[in-house]
Design an enzyme around this catalytic site. Structure first.
Site, short mmCIF file in Angstrom:
data_model
loop_
_atom_site.label_atom_id
_atom_site.label_comp_id
_atom_site.label_asym_id
_atom_site.label_seq_id
_atom_site.Cartn_x
_atom_site.Cartn_y
_atom_site.Cartn_z
N SER A 21 0.94 -1.20 0.01
CA SER A 21 -0.01 0.15 -0.11
C SER A 21 0.87 1.35 0.16
O SER A 21 0.47 2.45 0.04
CB SER A 21 -1.02 -0.05 1.30
OG SER A 21 0.07 -0.35 2.28
N ASN A 45 -2.00 -2.46 13.46
CA ASN A 45 -3.72 -2.16 13.34
C ASN A 45 -4.21 -0.96 14.15
O ASN A 45 -4.99 -0.24 13.73
CB ASN A 45 -4.40 -3.40 13.98
CG ASN A 45 -3.95 -4.61 13.31
OD1 ASN A 45 -3.27 -4.51 12.08
ND2 ASN A 45 -4.44 -5.82 13.62
N THR A 85 -40.17 26.50 -9.51
CA THR A 85 -40.52 25.27 -9.14
C THR A 85 -40.96 24.26 -10.64
O THR A 85 -41.31 24.91 -11.31
CB THR A 85 -41.86 25.14 -8.36
OG1 THR A 85 -43.01 25.69 -9.13
CG2 THR A 85 -41.63 25.96 -7.12
N HIS A 86 -40.47 23.24 -10.35
CA HIS A 86 -40.58 22.27 -11.52
C HIS A 86 -39.95 22.84 -12.71
O HIS A 86 -40.13 22.58 -14.12
CB HIS A 86 -41.95 21.96 -12.11
CG HIS A 86 -42.94 21.55 -11.11
ND1 HIS A 86 -43.24 20.18 -10.72
CD2 HIS A 86 -43.44 22.37 -10.06
CE1 HIS A 86 -44.04 20.29 -9.60
NE2 HIS A 86 -44.14 21.26 -9.17
N SER A 98 -14.18 25.95 -27.32
CA SER A 98 -14.33 24.57 -28.18
C SER A 98 -13.35 24.86 -29.32
O SER A 98 -13.09 25.79 -30.11
CB SER A 98 -15.58 24.42 -28.76
OG SER A 98 -15.91 23.63 -30.17
N LYS A 152 -18.22 29.24 -28.84
CA LYS A 152 -18.24 28.62 -27.57
C LYS A 152 -17.69 29.16 -26.43
O LYS A 152 -16.54 29.47 -26.66
CB LYS A 152 -18.11 27.27 -27.62
CG LYS A 152 -19.20 26.19 -28.70
CD LYS A 152 -20.53 26.46 -28.12
CE LYS A 152 -20.77 25.51 -26.94
NZ LYS A 152 -20.66 24.09 -27.07
N ASN A 204 -17.55 27.57 -22.79
CA ASN A 204 -18.28 26.36 -21.85
C ASN A 204 -17.84 26.60 -20.39
O ASN A 204 -16.71 26.97 -19.88
CB ASN A 204 -17.56 25.06 -22.43
CG ASN A 204 -17.85 25.02 -23.91
OD1 ASN A 204 -19.02 25.30 -24.32
ND2 ASN A 204 -17.04 24.31 -24.69
N GLU A 208 -19.32 22.23 -14.71
CA GLU A 208 -19.59 21.01 -15.20
C GLU A 208 -18.64 19.77 -14.58
O GLU A 208 -19.07 18.90 -14.04
CB GLU A 208 -19.31 20.72 -16.99
CG GLU A 208 -20.18 21.75 -17.47
CD GLU A 208 -20.03 21.86 -19.02
OE1 GLU A 208 -20.63 21.09 -19.65
OE2 GLU A 208 -19.04 22.57 -19.48
N TYR A 216 -9.33 -6.43 12.90
CA TYR A 216 -8.84 -6.10 11.86
C TYR A 216 -8.81 -7.12 10.55
O TYR A 216 -8.76 -8.22 10.99
CB TYR A 216 -7.58 -5.46 12.01
CG TYR A 216 -6.82 -4.99 10.84
CD1 TYR A 216 -6.79 -3.63 10.14
CD2 TYR A 216 -5.98 -5.86 10.12
CE1 TYR A 216 -6.26 -3.32 9.25
CE2 TYR A 216 -5.43 -5.41 8.88
CZ TYR A 216 -5.61 -4.24 8.23
OH TYR A 216 -4.94 -3.80 7.38
#
Ligand code: ARG
Length: 465
Positions: free
Chosen positions: A27, A114, A159-160, A281, A287, A289, A294, A321
């Site tokens: 690890s 541990n 709303t919606h 773009s 564009k 963006n 995002e 453990y």
């Protein structure tokens, strides 16, 4: 005496570990993130061991000096991490023994990897939680500053995703303030569970040395000590709780992102994000963006994934453990890094958001957002709400045929729907009238938004002092 395989645990082994199994089980490539916390834990453990007479003063000094040079080597990038030594703990211990000989071999007395790894994880996480909460504070302050400037800016509340009622843009931003405030509080609350010390549990049953756990806890700044040695080494609730809190924060950032993406489109055009937070773009020259929101929205997926990974990791494990637990690190580290980066970029970006006030206003005039205000007006004149709802429905149907907002109808036209309507109606169905009318605690009237900002600033003063 030398062992034929790993000199840290190979005494009872006759065959060396398979080469690929070594790689498979190691690890160190990712848990070296814990190095300084591991050293911090070892310093406290060694100090306590010397205080109870298990290490001499001289041995302690050699151990502390050795650990200090290891810290130095790591900081300078000179430490040689070895897969053969499996993990961060054994890499550091082996190097310590190289540096100071016998005392290095005594450090692990009364301890196991541990309880060591569980301690390291908690030391790591408590630091990260503080950094994250500082970023949340920066974001909260940025939201308040933006809201302050936009408290009288009118936008359609939805709303919606259909225009519903006019709201102050500042008020809308303060909704995010509330979300991130709760996130801050949740992390604060989780801190006391993170800041609990497993050390002393050793492998699982505790140790036969007369250790003083209170002393080690004091040296490490732990507020509490895990009360049960078996739970101490097997508990990963604190990582899951953190990842759940992180998912909530990401969900909030993602909702905010979604709105910024919609709002910055040509179709909405409610806000402009600066060029410095957008990209172009390679094919469409027009564009611009909104990459930052995002990406934040996208990264929410992996943070949620990490939470599910940890829950699934733990669900089938018998006490105490198990090596499975080594799999707790990458999801946790990834969540910490992702969350810190997303909060940072948002705290940097929010002050740069520019509200396109005129577009927001003209958009609010579409969709009959003050229809409820007309109904409320009729109710105040004595009409039952259901009847008022019906009358206003008729008025809206008429306004649609005229392609106008309710507030753009003439008094005569409005009176044709109900004769009690008087000239003061425009104080109610104008955008400002509608906004100002909601002048109660938690309402959208600019006066209330001001009060909410003041209260929020006071709260933040308390949080940062
Ligand atoms: N690398 C291990 C982990 O991350 C450290 C603890 C190993 N303990 C053991 N008994 N093999 O969990």
């Amino acid at each position: 005496m030398t062992s034929k395989t790993n000199h840290l645990w190979g005494g009872r082994f006759n065959e060396p570990t398979d080469e690929f199994v070594k790689i498979f089980g190691a690890s160190v490539t990712f848990d070296k993130v814990l190095a300084f916390y591991d050293i911090q834990g070892s310093e406290a453990h060694a100090t306590m061991l010397s205080e109870i007479g298990v290490l001499t003063k001289d041995e302690l000094k050699q151990i502390l000096d050795g650990l200090a040079s290891i810290k130095d080597e790591i900081s300078k990038g000179q430490f040689e991490w070895s897969i053969d030594l499996e993990d961060v703990h054994m890499n550091i211990e082996a190097r310590l023994t190289e540096i100071c000989g016998l005392p290095g071999k005594k450090l692990h007395t009364g301890r196991s990897r541990n309880d060591q790894v569980a301690t390291d994880m908690r030391l790591y996480l408590r630091d990260q939680v503080q950094t994250i909460n500082n970023e949340i504070l920066r974001l909260l302050n940025a939201l308040l500053d933006l809201a302050e400037g936009e408290k009288s800016t009118i936008m359609p509340g939805f709303t919606h995703l259909q225009a519903a009622q006019p709201v102050s843009f500042g008020h809308h931003l303060l909704a995010y303030f509330e979300m991130f405030k709760r996130d801050y509080e949740r992390l604060e609350d989780s801190y006391k569970r993170i800041n609990t010390m497993p050390l002393g549990a050793a492998a699982l049953a505790g140790t036969s040395y007369p250790i003083k756990r209170e002393r080690t806890a004091e040296l490490l700044g732990f507020d509490r000590i895990c009360a049960n040695s078996i739970d101490a080494v097997s508990d990963r609730d604190f990582t899951i709780e953190f990842c759940a809190n992180a998912s909530l924060i990401m969900m909030h950032l993602s909702r905010f992102s979604e709105e910024l993406i919609l709002w910055s489109s040509a179709q909405f055009n409610f806000v402009t994000l600066p060029d410095s937070f957008c990209t172009g773009s390679s094919i469409m020259p027009q564009k611009k963006n909104p990459d930052v929101p995002e990406l934040v929205r996208g990264k929410t997926g992996r943070v949620n994934g990490n939470l599910i990974a940890l829950l699934t990791l733990m669900k089938g494990q018998p006490l105490a453990y198990n090596k499975d637990n080594q799999e707790d690190k990458e999801p946790l580290f990834d969540t910490v890094e992702t969350l810190q980066a997303c909060l940072r970029v948002f705290a940097d970006m929010v002050p740069t958001i520019k509200a396109n006030t005129e577009t927001m206003r003209s958009s609010t005039l579409k969709g009959y957002t003050t229809a409820t205000d007309l109904a409320d007006y009729l109710v105040k004149k004595g009409m039952p709400f259901r009847d008022a709802h019906d009358v206003v429905g008729n008025a809206v149907a008429y306004a649609i045929t005229q392609s106008t907002d309710l507030s753009e109808l003439s008094l005569e036209e409005l009176q044709s729907f109900d004769s009690t309507i008087e000239a003061d109606i425009f104080d109610f169905i104008s955008l400002e009238g509608s906004l100002n009318a909601r002048n109660h605690l938690g309402g959208t009237a600019p006066e209330q938004v001001s009060l909410a900002i003041k209260a929020a600033r006071n709260l933040l003063k308390g949080a940062s002092s």
